[in-house]
Design an enzyme around this catalytic site. Structure first.
Site, PDB file in Angstrom:
ATOM      1  N   GLY A  86      -5.432   6.050   5.528  1.00  0.00           N
ATOM      2  CA  GLY A  86      -5.496   5.864   6.969  1.00  0.00           C
ATOM      3  C   GLY A  86      -6.328   4.684   7.435  1.00  0.00           C
ATOM      4  O   GLY A  86      -7.065   4.065   6.667  1.00  0.00           O
ATOM      5  N   GLU A  87      -6.187   4.388   8.705  1.00  0.00           N
ATOM      6  CA  GLU A  87      -6.905   3.281   9.332  1.00  0.00           C
ATOM      7  C   GLU A  87      -8.032   3.885  10.188  1.00  0.00           C
ATOM      8  O   GLU A  87      -7.776   4.454  11.253  1.00  0.00           O
ATOM      9  CB  GLU A  87      -5.917   2.466  10.184  1.00  0.00           C
ATOM     10  N   CYS A 121      -7.310   2.181  -5.370  1.00  0.00           N
ATOM     11  CA  CYS A 121      -7.053   1.671  -4.026  1.00  0.00           C
ATOM     12  C   CYS A 121      -5.566   1.608  -3.747  1.00  0.00           C
ATOM     13  O   CYS A 121      -4.804   1.053  -4.530  1.00  0.00           O
ATOM     14  CB  CYS A 121      -7.545   0.230  -3.899  1.00  0.00           C
ATOM     15  N   SER A 135     -13.780   0.335   6.227  1.00  0.00           N
ATOM     16  CA  SER A 135     -12.813  -0.731   5.960  1.00  0.00           C
ATOM     17  C   SER A 135     -11.682  -0.683   6.974  1.00  0.00           C
ATOM     18  O   SER A 135     -11.116   0.376   7.235  1.00  0.00           O
ATOM     19  CB  SER A 135     -12.238  -0.549   4.545  1.00  0.00           C
ATOM     20  N   SER A 149      -9.751  -5.851   5.270  1.00  0.00           N
ATOM     21  CA  SER A 149      -8.649  -6.041   4.319  1.00  0.00           C
ATOM     22  C   SER A 149      -7.935  -7.334   4.701  1.00  0.00           C
ATOM     23  O   SER A 149      -7.045  -7.319   5.543  1.00  0.00           O
ATOM     24  CB  SER A 149      -7.683  -4.854   4.408  1.00  0.00           C
ATOM     25  N   LEU A 150      -8.338  -8.426   4.081  1.00  0.00           N
ATOM     26  CA  LEU A 150      -7.819  -9.737   4.495  1.00  0.00           C
ATOM     27  C   LEU A 150      -6.451 -10.021   3.852  1.00  0.00           C
ATOM     28  O   LEU A 150      -5.447 -10.173   4.531  1.00  0.00           O
ATOM     29  CB  LEU A 150      -8.848 -10.819   4.134  1.00  0.00           C
ATOM     30  N   HIS A 151      -6.413 -10.158   2.562  1.00  0.00           N
ATOM     31  CA  HIS A 151      -5.184 -10.217   1.751  1.00  0.00           C
ATOM     32  C   HIS A 151      -4.304 -11.446   1.928  1.00  0.00           C
ATOM     33  O   HIS A 151      -3.375 -11.639   1.136  1.00  0.00           O
ATOM     34  CB  HIS A 151      -4.330  -8.962   1.944  1.00  0.00           C
ATOM     35  N   CYS A 208       0.833  -1.214   0.000  1.00  0.00           N
ATOM     36  CA  CYS A 208       0.000   0.000   0.000  1.00  0.00           C
ATOM     37  C   CYS A 208       0.863   1.258   0.000  1.00  0.00           C
ATOM     38  O   CYS A 208       1.762   1.393   0.826  1.00  0.00           O
ATOM     39  CB  CYS A 208      -0.916  -0.024   1.228  1.00  0.00           C
ATOM     40  N   ASN A 235      -2.771  -2.505  -7.579  1.00  0.00           N
ATOM     41  CA  ASN A 235      -2.444  -1.262  -8.272  1.00  0.00           C
ATOM     42  C   ASN A 235      -1.002  -0.886  -7.960  1.00  0.00           C
ATOM     43  O   ASN A 235      -0.675  -0.632  -6.807  1.00  0.00           O
ATOM     44  CB  ASN A 235      -3.360  -0.125  -7.792  1.00  0.00           C
TER      45      ASN A 235
HETATM   46  N1  SAH Z   1      -6.734   1.264   6.179  1.00  0.00           N
HETATM   47  C1  SAH Z   1      -7.954   0.675   5.833  1.00  0.00           C
HETATM   48  C2  SAH Z   1      -8.689   1.517   4.837  1.00  0.00           C
HETATM   49  C3  SAH Z   1      -8.000   1.646   3.495  1.00  0.00           C
HETATM   50  S1  SAH Z   1      -9.001   0.819   2.372  1.00  0.00           S
HETATM   51  C4  SAH Z   1      -7.744  -0.719   5.336  1.00  0.00           C
HETATM   52  O1  SAH Z   1      -6.599  -1.094   5.118  1.00  0.00           O
HETATM   53  O2  SAH Z   1      -8.714  -1.446   5.223  1.00  0.00           O
HETATM   54  C5  SAH Z   1      -8.082   0.645   0.981  1.00  0.00           C
HETATM   55  C6  SAH Z   1      -8.174  -0.786   0.450  1.00  0.00           C
HETATM   56  O3  SAH Z   1      -7.276  -0.867  -0.658  1.00  0.00           O
HETATM   57  C7  SAH Z   1      -7.689  -1.788   1.475  1.00  0.00           C
HETATM   58  O4  SAH Z   1      -8.351  -3.006   1.331  1.00  0.00           O
HETATM   59  C8  SAH Z   1      -6.267  -1.946   1.073  1.00  0.00           C
HETATM   60  O5  SAH Z   1      -5.725  -3.124   1.579  1.00  0.00           O
HETATM   61  C9  SAH Z   1      -6.361  -1.915  -0.421  1.00  0.00           C
HETATM   62  N2  SAH Z   1      -5.092  -1.594  -1.073  1.00  0.00           N
HETATM   63  C10 SAH Z   1      -4.026  -0.963  -0.528  1.00  0.00           C
HETATM   64  N3  SAH Z   1      -3.026  -0.857  -1.444  1.00  0.00           N
HETATM   65  C11 SAH Z   1      -3.480  -1.423  -2.577  1.00  0.00           C
HETATM   66  C12 SAH Z   1      -2.923  -1.582  -3.878  1.00  0.00           C
HETATM   67  N4  SAH Z   1      -1.722  -1.131  -4.169  1.00  0.00           N
HETATM   68  N5  SAH Z   1      -3.655  -2.192  -4.818  1.00  0.00           N
HETATM   69  C13 SAH Z   1      -4.919  -2.624  -4.541  1.00  0.00           C
HETATM   70  N6  SAH Z   1      -5.515  -2.482  -3.334  1.00  0.00           N
HETATM   71  C14 SAH Z   1      -4.797  -1.897  -2.360  1.00  0.00           C
HETATM   72 FE1  SF4 Z   2      -2.841   1.774   6.250  1.00  0.00          FE
HETATM   73 FE2  SF4 Z   2      -4.900   0.461   5.088  1.00  0.00          FE
HETATM   74 FE3  SF4 Z   2      -2.735   1.134   3.650  1.00  0.00          FE
HETATM   75 FE4  SF4 Z   2      -2.568  -0.791   5.490  1.00  0.00          FE
HETATM   76  S1  SF4 Z   2      -3.829  -0.830   3.605  1.00  0.00           S
HETATM   77  S2  SF4 Z   2      -1.090   0.872   5.181  1.00  0.00           S
HETATM   78  S3  SF4 Z   2      -3.933   0.001   7.057  1.00  0.00           S
HETATM   79  S4  SF4 Z   2      -4.167   2.533   4.606  1.00  0.00           S
END
Ligand code: SAH
Ligand code: SF4
Length: 416
Positions: free
Chosen positions: A215-216, A389, A247, A269-271, A157, A346
């Site tokens: 942000g979270e 995202c 989220s 955000s499971l992943h 991210c 992305n």
């Molecule tokens: N911090 C919170 C809110 C952000 S939501 C969270 O992590 O849930 C943004 C979403 O996009 C999250 O599911 C995150 O994991 C996802 N995300 C982050 N980086 C990404 C990327 N490079 N490509 C696709 N999705 C991504």
């Molecule tokens: Fe922060 Fe969400 Fe990105 Fe993880 S995915 S770094 S919690 S914004």
């Protein structure tokens, strides 16, 4: 081609230094407290502070609420049913101004990204915040930020590479919605903004909001809660809680509170489906393990087939995209009314991953679908303007870095 618009700074309010003796209002306009983001009780206290008699407070709160959240005004003088004298007293003590619009970018696919600048108002540094609007056939979704930067460091991210600057206030969270409504001409009686959309359709432009920007949100719970409760207030902005999704990366202790105190939809955000891999991709997993997270999801209030939790899963080539992973996910989520959103990764400059191949994403989706879960593959939106995202990061941060590098180069050249 994406278009980008630089918007000039708004002039400062001339009433800046006026302060009524009996009100504890700071001297500089920008530092005046805002009425935006106050709940009804706080608004009542604000009205009492400017001398509204106790018997009138409730009625005045309702009037203000109507002007701020149904009519969407940002100028006290437009409150035609509020006396001139009270308007003047409110103006002395408070502001209802919008943040400054720094840039507006429009993607080839219609996605819009705005950069807003907020003064500090005592909350710490002034900040710049990105907000994204995604129009679709049957809905318009606004993606709102809750923090500038993030304390978490999910490795895929972009936001995670920016240190936390600070939490956004309730005003700053809610103002993203108000500004977006202004720009999209989504307040019923407002004039169309310069560069905004035309007025020919009565369709509501923002039907859904997702706390999926920077942000979270569960690390800024109180402010997010305040803003979302105002956004869903039936006498104001009236967004149904079914159309508001928060989220989280898995801040497990915040999940029951989200259900009980906000009552919105939840996305996780499971992943990854093993703790070993999730510890790396989503490092908060070292604190709250997958099982604990899923137990909190199972207990989320009001779950049913009509109210499901969304699990987001970013598709990373060769990392988490095997069919074994898909099968494991199905097992893990058993018993939870769930939707699974597969997010093609992305990329961003310097990112250490590649997006999975399309055939692999489809094969993964098939396994999940066969197990009875809806698993749409999210088409990335707004990639050309870095609005997709995980791509958000303050423009200011990027610029500062570029400026810093230019300066370092100039210095190096000077020293040589
Ligand atoms: N911090 C919170 C809110 C952000 S939501 C969270 O992590 O849930 C943004 C979403 O996009 C999250 O599911 C995150 O994991 C996802 N995300 C982050 N980086 C990404 C990327 N490079 N490509 C696709 N999705 C991504
Ligand atoms: Fe922060 Fe969400 Fe990105 Fe993880 S995915 S770094 S919690 S914004």
């Amino acid at each position: 081609m994406a278009i980008s618009l630089d918007i000039a700074h708004k002039p400062a309010d001339e009433t800046a230094n006026a302060a009524a003796a009996h009100i504890a209002a700071p001297a500089v306009t920008e530092e005046k407290p805002s009425l935006i983001g106050l709940d009804r009780d706080d608004l009542a206290r604000a009205l009492e502070a400017v001398g509204v008699p106790p018997k009138q407070v409730r009625m005045r709160v309702n009037q203000l609420w109507h002007w701020l959240y149904i009519r969407g005004i940002s100028d006290f003088d437009k409150m035609s049913n509020v006396s001139k004298d009270l308007r003047a007293r409110l103006k002395f003590a408070f502001t209802i101004e919008r943040p400054e619009l720094v840039t507006e970018q429009i993607s080839v696919d219609g996605t819009r990204k705005w950069l807003f600048r907020f003064p500090s108002r005592g909350a710490g540094k002034p900040v710049e915040v990105e907000t994204v609007y995604i129009p679709e056939e049957d809905r318009g979704t606004l993606c709102i930020s809750s923090q500038v930067g993030c304390t978490l460091t999910c490795t895929f991210c972009h936001t995670g590479t920016q240190k936390l600057v600070r939490n956004l206030t309730a005003e700053e969270i809610l103002s993203q919605l108000l500004m977006a409504k202004d720009r999209l001409n989504d307040f019923p009686d407002a004039d169309a903004p310069e560069g905004g959309l035309d007025t020919s359709s009565n369709r509501r432009r923002i039907t859904n909001i997702v706390m999926m920007g920077m942000g979270e949100p569960l690390y800024n719970f109180d402010n997010v809660k305040k803003a979302l409760l105002i956004a869903s207030d039936g006498d104001g902005l009236s967004l149904s809680k079914r159309r508001i999704t928060l989220s989280t990366s898995g801040v497990t202790p915040g999940i029951p509170k989200t259900g009980e105190e906000i009552g919105c939809m939840l996305a996780i955000s499971l992943h990854a489906v093993t703790d070993e891999l999730r510890d790396v991709l989503v490092p908060i997993n070292r604190k709250y393990k997958i099982q604990e997270l899923l137990d909190a999801c199972r207990a989320y209030p009001g779950l049913s087939n009509a109210k499901r939790i969304t699990f987001e899963y970013v598709m990373l080539k060769g990392v988490n995209d095997s069919l074994e992973d898909a099968k494991k996910m199905v097992q893990l989520l058993k018993g939870i009314p769930a939707k699974i959103n597969l997010l093609p990764f992305n990329p961003w400059p310097g990112s250490p991953y590649e997006c999975s191949d399309w055939e692999q994403i489809e094969a993964f989706a098939d396994v999940v679908n066969r197990a009875g879960y809806a698993s749409p593959i999210r088409t990335p939106r707004g990639r050309d303007i870095f609005a997709a995202c995980g791509q958000l990061k303050s423009e200011s941060e990027r610029l500062k870095k570029a400026e810093r590098e230019a300066l370092e180069q100039a210095q190096a050249a000077g020293e040589a």
